[in-house]
Motif scaffolding. Sequence first.
Motif: not given
Length: 74
Positions: A3-5, A19-22, A32-36, A52-56
């Motif tokens: 799921a998206e985070q 990204l590493w920690r969470d 990929r995260v920057c594109d999203a 807020i950073v969305i991880v697809p």
Amino acid sequence: MAAEQRLVARSGDKLDLLLWRDAGLGPAEISRVCDANPGLADLGPILPLGTIVIVPATADTSATRVLPLIQLWD
């Protein structure tokens, strides 16, 4: 499919640390995260508090966070 985070930046966070920690993701996932997240790169190297950073979502459900083995003695 994973799921998206939605991750929230803490004080002094850089994108790779967040990204590493969470999410347990490495540097290969940054583009990929920057594109999203349009405009995320424009915020600078240190993310503002509360960003807020969305991880697809990914199709790879077997991705797990693996920490290196550290031995104090041989």
